[in-house]
Design an enzyme around this catalytic site. Structure first.
Site, PDB file in Angstrom:
ATOM      1  N   HIS A 208       0.817  -1.220   0.000  1.00  0.00           N
ATOM      2  CA  HIS A 208       0.000   0.000   0.000  1.00  0.00           C
ATOM      3  C   HIS A 208       0.851   1.272   0.000  1.00  0.00           C
ATOM      4  CE1 HIS A 208       0.394  -0.267   4.525  1.00  0.00           C
ATOM      5  NE2 HIS A 208       0.452   1.048   4.400  1.00  0.00           N
TER       6      HIS A 208
ATOM      7  N   ASP B 100       0.443  -7.721   1.485  1.00  0.00           N
ATOM      8  CA  ASP B 100       0.816  -6.306   1.612  1.00  0.00           C
ATOM      9  C   ASP B 100       2.331  -6.108   1.616  1.00  0.00           C
ATOM     10  OD1 ASP B 100       0.436  -3.624   1.713  1.00  0.00           O
ATOM     11  OD2 ASP B 100      -0.299  -3.548   3.778  1.00  0.00           O
TER      12      ASP B 100
ATOM     13  N   SER C 163       4.642   2.555   7.898  1.00  0.00           N
ATOM     14  CA  SER C 163       4.333   1.391   7.059  1.00  0.00           C
ATOM     15  C   SER C 163       5.535   0.976   6.227  1.00  0.00           C
ATOM     16  CB  SER C 163       3.165   1.711   6.121  1.00  0.00           C
ATOM     17  OG  SER C 163       1.974   1.884   6.847  1.00  0.00           O
TER      18      SER C 163
END
Length: 380
Positions: free
Chosen positions: A111, A142, A220
């Site tokens: 993402h 992911d 992230s």
């Protein structure tokens, strides 16, 4: 007698006073020694200092291998009376990543890179911005892999650990770029293991590590590190209504990463194994055909010439005259593991390789049957 007072009585009285004084001194000395020994055995300041030293050491050893990633996308703008247009690159998002190998491969989240065309990489110890290209992604977990177009000479990959050995309660250190602030470290513990979290790829990611180490937007893709300096997970998401850390963060276990990254580097993608079947939706079967199933996964169709057809499995069938739909085989277990929905079969088969043989337990009508199925590569 001395002045009418018995010497014996005086001596006894004095002895009692002396004894009481000695006993008092003894207990006072005992308490002081006990206090001293307890302080010597457990020095709270010293224990705290050792933990701090560990965090400082790991941060120093790791921070230059953790990078800030700017995802760039093209923006088309109109200008002037004749609406002439121009295209320029703008930053679409930022995240973190870390060095996988000496060849300049970088691990991050899918993402973080989704929808971007180019990437700029910044190191903590190097003011230069480096360009990177996308090698491949695995949205279901992911995870994404980038590669530096120019590799610095002093690049150092991070060491990876074994997430199967991670214990609830052990120390967890997150390094990344929350809110674009480079080289930020937060500490906490592993709060839980084996969490199932709905991922961006539309399928549940199972086995996730839960941590209370602060993970915020921008973290992230950064590494979650244990007290030995080994990466045990990739920081992925938080549970928060405000979008900021609320003490509940999640990381993809490093063992999943170690399994898929070599495939992405080699093939540009992960080669997923499958049974050669299409799955029927239970809700659609119930709504359109009145077929209700509590357990198992119904097969809609089998690929002609595929492994499931060769093993004798069958999908839905329809009476050409009445148009009535008849239920085919319903998969109950794969190698002894229960199957009740798509997430179940996806995550179970993800543990295997193309070419592996699995035992499928299925129901046909009221009969239970077993079949050996050789897994094939799912074409995408």
């Amino acid at each position: 007698m001395y002045n009418g007072i018995s010497v014996k009585r005086v001596n006894k009285k004095n002895m009692r006073i002396i004894m009481r004084t000695k006993i008092g001194h003894f207990f006072l000395t005992f308490l002081l020694l006990a206090s001293f020994n307890t302080h010597a055995l457990f020095n709270e300041g010293q224990a705290r200092l050792e933990s701090e030293k560990n965090t400082i050491s790991i941060f120093k050893d790791s921070v230059n291998s953790v990078v800030n990633i700017s995802s760039l996308g093209k923006l088309r703008a109109r200008r002037g009376f004749f609406f002439s247009s121009s295209t320029r690159e703008v930053v679409k998002g930022e995240g973190s990543g870390w060095i996988w190998d000496k060849n300049g491969h970088i691990i991050t989240n899918y993402h973080v890179v989704e929808g971007a065309d180019n990437f700029l990489i910044r190191f903590n110890n190097n003011k230069k911005e480096y360009k990177a290209t996308l090698v491949g992604t695995e949205p279901a977990k992911d995870i994404a892999v980038l590669k530096l177009l120019e590799v610095p000479r002093d690049i150092t990959p991070l060491k990876t650990g074994d997430s199967n050995n991670v214990q609830v309660g052990q120390k967890a250190i997150a390094i990344g770029s929350p809110f674009g602030l480079d080289a930020t470290v937060t500490t906490g513990i592993i709060s839980a293991k084996q969490r199932g979290i709905q991922g961006i790829g539309g399928v549940e990611i199972r086995g996730m590590l839960q941590t209370d180490s602060s993970i915020n937007p921008g973290n992230s893709g950064g590494p979650l590190i244990d007290s030995s300096g080994n990466v045990i997970g990739v920081n992925t998401m938080i549970f928060s209504s405000s979008g900021s850390s609320a003490g509940v963060g999640f990381a993809v276990p490093i063992n999943i990463v170690k399994k898929i990254v070599p495939q992405i580097i080699k093939f540009g993608m992960v080669k997923r194994p499958g049974l050669g079947i299409a799955i029927a939706e239970k809700r659609e079967l119930a709504y359109f055909y009145g077929i209700d199933l509590e357990k198992g996964l119904p097969i809609q169709s089998v690929r002609p010439g595929g492994p499931s057809e060769k093993a004798g499995l069958k999908g839905l069938s329809q009476n050409p005259r009445t148009r009535e739909v008849k239920l085919g085989d319903v998969i109950l277990k794969v190698d002894g593991k229960e199957i009740n929905d798509f997430d179940d079969i996806f995550n179970i088969l993800y543990e295997y390789k193309v070419g592996d043989i699995v035992e499928v337990l299925y129901r046909r009508g009221s009969a239970l049957k077993k079949a050996k199925v050789k897994l094939e590569e799912i074409k995408r």
